[in-house]
Scaffold this motif. Sequence first.
Motif, PDB file in Angstrom:
ATOM      1  N   ASN A   1       0.810  -1.225   0.000  1.00  0.00           N
ATOM      2  CA  ASN A   1       0.000   0.000   0.000  1.00  0.00           C
ATOM      3  C   ASN A   1       0.847   1.280   0.000  1.00  0.00           C
ATOM      4  O   ASN A   1       0.363   2.336  -0.411  1.00  0.00           O
ATOM      5  N   ASP A   2       2.094   1.180   0.486  1.00  0.00           N
ATOM      6  CA  ASP A   2       2.938   2.373   0.587  1.00  0.00           C
ATOM      7  C   ASP A   2       3.810   2.609  -0.642  1.00  0.00           C
ATOM      8  O   ASP A   2       4.536   3.605  -0.704  1.00  0.00           O
ATOM      9  N   ILE A   3       3.733   1.739  -1.614  1.00  0.00           N
ATOM     10  CA  ILE A   3       4.545   1.899  -2.826  1.00  0.00           C
ATOM     11  C   ILE A   3       4.275   3.248  -3.507  1.00  0.00           C
ATOM     12  O   ILE A   3       5.218   3.934  -3.930  1.00  0.00           O
ATOM     13  N   PRO A   4       3.000   3.674  -3.650  1.00  0.00           N
ATOM     14  CA  PRO A   4       2.758   4.982  -4.295  1.00  0.00           C
ATOM     15  C   PRO A   4       3.455   6.135  -3.559  1.00  0.00           C
ATOM     16  O   PRO A   4       3.964   7.062  -4.202  1.00  0.00           O
ATOM     17  N   ILE A   5       3.467   6.082  -2.231  1.00  0.00           N
ATOM     18  CA  ILE A   5       4.124   7.139  -1.447  1.00  0.00           C
ATOM     19  C   ILE A   5       5.626   7.129  -1.698  1.00  0.00           C
ATOM     20  O   ILE A   5       6.247   8.179  -1.919  1.00  0.00           O
ATOM     21  N   LEU A   6       6.235   5.939  -1.689  1.00  0.00           N
ATOM     22  CA  LEU A   6       7.676   5.836  -1.911  1.00  0.00           C
ATOM     23  C   LEU A   6       8.049   6.254  -3.327  1.00  0.00           C
ATOM     24  O   LEU A   6       9.095   6.876  -3.548  1.00  0.00           O
ATOM     25  N   ARG A   7       7.189   5.945  -4.294  1.00  0.00           N
ATOM     26  CA  ARG A   7       7.443   6.343  -5.678  1.00  0.00           C
ATOM     27  C   ARG A   7       7.444   7.873  -5.790  1.00  0.00           C
ATOM     28  O   ARG A   7       8.314   8.468  -6.449  1.00  0.00           O
ATOM     29  N   GLU A   8       6.485   8.519  -5.138  1.00  0.00           N
ATOM     30  CA  GLU A   8       6.422   9.987  -5.155  1.00  0.00           C
ATOM     31  C   GLU A   8       7.680  10.606  -4.556  1.00  0.00           C
ATOM     32  O   GLU A   8       8.178  11.634  -5.034  1.00  0.00           O
ATOM     33  N   ARG A   9       8.207   9.984  -3.512  1.00  0.00           N
ATOM     34  CA  ARG A   9       9.396  10.522  -2.854  1.00  0.00           C
ATOM     35  C   ARG A   9      10.622  10.418  -3.750  1.00  0.00           C
ATOM     36  O   ARG A   9      11.446  11.335  -3.799  1.00  0.00           O
ATOM     37  N   LEU A  10      10.735   9.313  -4.463  1.00  0.00           N
ATOM     38  CA  LEU A  10      11.845   9.183  -5.417  1.00  0.00           C
ATOM     39  C   LEU A  10      11.743  10.244  -6.506  1.00  0.00           C
ATOM     40  O   LEU A  10      12.753  10.831  -6.921  1.00  0.00           O
ATOM     41  N   GLN A  11      10.527  10.503  -6.951  1.00  0.00           N
ATOM     42  CA  GLN A  11      10.327  11.518  -7.979  1.00  0.00           C
ATOM     43  C   GLN A  11      10.621  12.914  -7.431  1.00  0.00           C
ATOM     44  O   GLN A  11      11.185  13.763  -8.124  1.00  0.00           O
ATOM     45  N   TYR A  12      10.268  13.145  -6.183  1.00  0.00           N
ATOM     46  CA  TYR A  12      10.543  14.444  -5.552  1.00  0.00           C
ATOM     47  C   TYR A  12      12.041  14.722  -5.521  1.00  0.00           C
ATOM     48  O   TYR A  12      12.486  15.852  -5.786  1.00  0.00           O
ATOM     49  N   TRP A  13      12.838  13.704  -5.196  1.00  0.00           N
ATOM     50  CA  TRP A  13      14.288  13.892  -5.105  1.00  0.00           C
ATOM     51  C   TRP A  13      14.983  13.813  -6.459  1.00  0.00           C
ATOM     52  O   TRP A  13      16.212  13.884  -6.544  1.00  0.00           O
ATOM     53  N   GLY A  14      14.210  13.678  -7.530  1.00  0.00           N
ATOM     54  CA  GLY A  14      14.798  13.678  -8.863  1.00  0.00           C
ATOM     55  C   GLY A  14      15.481  12.384  -9.226  1.00  0.00           C
ATOM     56  O   GLY A  14      16.307  12.352 -10.152  1.00  0.00           O
ATOM     57  N   LEU A  15      15.145  11.299  -8.550  1.00  0.00           N
ATOM     58  CA  LEU A  15      15.765  10.000  -8.817  1.00  0.00           C
ATOM     59  C   LEU A  15      14.877   9.103  -9.677  1.00  0.00           C
ATOM     60  O   LEU A  15      15.276   7.992 -10.024  1.00  0.00           O
ATOM     61  N   LEU A  16      13.704   9.612 -10.020  1.00  0.00           N
ATOM     62  CA  LEU A  16      12.767   8.821 -10.814  1.00  0.00           C
ATOM     63  C   LEU A  16      11.896   9.781 -11.624  1.00  0.00           C
ATOM     64  O   LEU A  16      11.290  10.693 -11.046  1.00  0.00           O
ATOM     65  N   ASP A  17      11.874   9.603 -12.930  1.00  0.00           N
ATOM     66  CA  ASP A  17      11.029  10.451 -13.780  1.00  0.00           C
ATOM     67  C   ASP A  17       9.567  10.041 -13.642  1.00  0.00           C
ATOM     68  O   ASP A  17       9.251   8.911 -13.234  1.00  0.00           O
TER      69      ASP A  17
END
Length: 550
Positions: A234-250
């Motif tokens: 369930n927390d995968i969407p939150i972790l994905r957003e955080r990676l995108q916030y730090w510029g590590l994931l488009d």
Amino acid sequence: MYKLFLVVGFFFIFHALDAVPLDSSQIAEIIRFRIETDPPGEKLKIRNTTLLTTDDVINFYTDRYFEEVWSVEGILSELAYALRFEIKQSQFDGLNPRDYNLEAIDGFFSKFETNMAMGKSNDPGDLADLDMLLSDAFFHLASHLEIGKVDPSLIDEEWEIQRKEQLVYYPDLLDEAIASGQIRQTLETLYPKFPVYKRGREVLRALVEEEKEDSLNWKKVKVSKALKVGDTNNDIPILRERLQYWGLLDQYEVKEPKLYDSVMMAGIKDFQGYHGMVIDGVIGKVTAAALNDSPQAKIDKARVNLERLRWLPDTVENAEFILVNIANFQLDYFKNLDTLLTERVIVGRKYHETPIFMEEMSYIVFSPYWNIPYSITRGEIIPSARKNPNYINSKNMEVVTPAGQVVDPNSIDWHSKSFPYLVRQKPGPGNSLGLVKFMFPNKHNVYIHDTNARSLFANDDRSRSHGCIRIQNPADFAKMLLRDEPEWTMERINEAMSQTHEQVVKLKKPIPVVLVYLTFWADSKGEAHFRDDIYERDQAVLMALNEKSS
């Protein structure tokens, strides 16, 4: 931004040219009056604002016959605007602009700018008071930039590196800034000489700017079971957003939001690399915990470690030295700031923490005995010997008297409260120190050594020792230390590490060993690196930084 504030300053300066010029002697007389009429032995006060550098203020103005600094003919100078700008910029050094009388200074600036807009002359008393406040702010900020705001000895008893001493006389420094017309460049001369400081400062600036745009949910995410590609959570969407916030994931099209997919794994691996973890793409407890760090948490960590850099003496600049960053589990061998060798290390676990200090490495011991500390003998060896009469022999240990005479372990009453002996482990592959130790004598009896528990180097958390530092490739380290002695080939080093007796080799010249604790720094590319606060030391520094100066 720097140009913008200058434009604003010049606008007010030129808009007020019609105001009646003040006699400079009026302001000087008021400054002298303020200094001479304050109670002796007490800090100067300007309209209920206590000056923090009274001695410097008095000396500075006395030496210049109380002449004002920050205004010209009753109008605020370009230097005054420049200093106020630098006070505000001190947040990027991890400091608090409010520590430098900013509220009082801003009040005067606002008043003067209103006067200027109306073509009204400034009050000489106001100009004198602002002058003293600005000079006091310069001296106080200069002190914090040179030696740090916080005294480490008051908040961290394990920090035993002597704090850098003040070398600059700040009134002279202000004279230099006035003569050159350069506030920024003058204050920069006080920065630590390590390049990592300026790089870290730029990272902090970027973090502060990014934090203004932050709208993510930074609730703590807990991972009870390690997540691998193909798992759902369930927390995968939150972790994905955080990676995108730090510029590590488009941004990309996500068909199943709760699925940990291969695209996201690439971002996780980059994240793990920047945080010094094993790059395996698995979201375990350590990775998830690091992903919980909000922009504000990273800002706090950067502030704490810029302060630690200000504590460090510059004596190792452009020198040959060994640096162990305990929080990074890493040893680096430097010469003229070039990295000659980098090794993974294991450091002390919680409650057996590796201390922070500087000493000189002077010799190597190949095929060493392990002289077991009494605390380990009392807490681990004796209880084991009571349960197993053959324990001492099975661990290739021996019991000796303080004079070094070997004692038969079967002759010892292990249940006795008295134990007037020492225990040591003989050289060999099973020795807990491994096959070599590197000595920089110190009161903690901490040193760098090999280990027979090599699997621990694969862990993210390598705080596993009793305080000493275990190095992953000791033969390579020995070769580096002895590189100027051609007779010490790698073959000879390996032979020396495989003997049944100790061999002590003195280094031709001692090499400084610096054990530090940095949970943030920026590398030569300007990229930020954050580490877990394994000893929970950051909070005390942060609290001290946040306290109002007094």
